[in-house]
Design a protein around this motif. Structure first.
Motif, short mmCIF file in Angstrom:
data_model
loop_
_atom_site.label_atom_id
_atom_site.label_comp_id
_atom_site.label_asym_id
_atom_site.label_seq_id
_atom_site.Cartn_x
_atom_site.Cartn_y
_atom_site.Cartn_z
N CYS A 1 -24.88 -39.25 -25.00
CA CYS A 1 -24.84 -38.03 -25.81
C CYS A 1 -25.86 -38.11 -26.95
N LEU A 2 -25.86 -39.23 -27.66
CA LEU A 2 -26.80 -39.38 -28.78
C LEU A 2 -28.25 -39.30 -28.30
N ARG A 3 -28.55 -39.98 -27.21
CA ARG A 3 -29.92 -40.03 -26.70
C ARG A 3 -30.34 -38.73 -26.02
N ASN A 4 -29.52 -38.26 -25.10
CA ASN A 4 -29.93 -37.14 -24.25
C ASN A 4 -29.62 -35.77 -24.81
N GLU A 5 -28.51 -35.64 -25.51
CA GLU A 5 -28.13 -34.33 -26.05
C GLU A 5 -28.67 -34.11 -27.46
N GLY B 1 -33.09 -43.88 -30.94
CA GLY B 1 -33.04 -45.20 -31.56
C GLY B 1 -31.88 -46.02 -31.03
N THR B 2 -30.85 -45.37 -30.56
CA THR B 2 -29.73 -46.06 -29.94
C THR B 2 -30.15 -46.40 -28.52
N HIS B 3 -30.28 -47.68 -28.23
CA HIS B 3 -30.80 -48.11 -26.93
C HIS B 3 -29.70 -48.41 -25.94
N ALA B 4 -29.89 -47.95 -24.72
CA ALA B 4 -28.97 -48.25 -23.62
C ALA B 4 -29.48 -49.50 -22.93
N GLY B 5 -28.79 -50.60 -23.12
CA GLY B 5 -29.22 -51.87 -22.52
C GLY B 5 -28.43 -52.16 -21.27
N THR C 1 -25.26 -50.34 -30.25
CA THR C 1 -24.29 -50.34 -31.35
C THR C 1 -24.61 -49.24 -32.36
N VAL C 2 -23.59 -48.47 -32.69
CA VAL C 2 -23.65 -47.46 -33.75
C VAL C 2 -22.43 -47.68 -34.64
N ILE C 3 -22.38 -46.98 -35.74
CA ILE C 3 -21.26 -47.11 -36.66
C ILE C 3 -20.42 -45.83 -36.57
N ALA D 1 -18.20 -39.72 -25.49
CA ALA D 1 -18.59 -38.77 -26.54
C ALA D 1 -17.39 -37.99 -27.03
N VAL D 2 -16.48 -37.64 -26.14
CA VAL D 2 -15.30 -36.87 -26.54
C VAL D 2 -14.41 -37.65 -27.50
#
Length: 159
Positions: free
Chosen positions: A25-29, A34-38, A48-50, A63-64
């Motif tokens: 959601c963060l990356r695509n929507e 900056g949030t990397h999918a590893g 990791t996000v806060i 995301a929900v």
């Protein structure tokens, strides 16, 4: 599904499928790349996000589940395009190489230092054990975290 939450201080309203991860959601929507999918299994820490003050693996959170939450990504650590003290410390200590793991390291350490500005080196090492880096050797990252503690200690004293 429609999800309302806050990202980096801004309210967002996104429509996602129920199985969309917070990372996707963060990356695509929202375009916060900056949030990397590893690994996409919660092992590497790159995503990791806060969320409401706690470091979380955004690949393991839907995301929900962020409904009504406050989310901070690596983009939210800098203010008005000025690097945060932790980001400055990473730069000063050359605590990154390829940069893939760096956003997860920064958000993990920001959450830790915000929670415990007087954290010791052993605890920093313990917390970082969940963030994998194949390029550095962790020593510059730990040095940067130790260097940035002063800022977090001063910020805690002002609360």
């Amino acid at each position: 599904m429609n999800v309302l939450f806050e990202v980096n201080g801004c309210k967002v309203d996104v429509d996602v499928t129920p199985r969309t991860t917070l990372c996707d959601c963060l990356r695509n929507e929202l375009g916060l790349t900056g949030t990397h999918a590893g690994c996409e299994h919660g092992v590497c820490g790159a995503c990791t996000v806060i969320v409401d003050g706690t470091a979380v693996r955004s690949c393991l959170m839907l995301a929900v589940q962020a409904e009504g939450s406050s989310v901070t990504t690596v983009e939210g650590l800098a203010k008005d395009e000025e690097l945060s003290p932790l980001q400055h410390a990473f730069r000063k200590h050359h605590a990154l190489q390829c940069g893939f793991c760096t956003p997860g390291m920064l958000t993990t350490l920001h959450a830790l230092l915000t929670e415990d500005p007087w954290v010791d080196e052993d605890r920093i090492r313990d917390v970082l054990s969940g963030n994998l880096c194949r390029c550095t050797g962790y020593l510059p990252i730990i040095e940067a975290a130790l260097d940035a503690r002063t800022y977090y200690q001063q910020a805690a004293g002002e609360r």
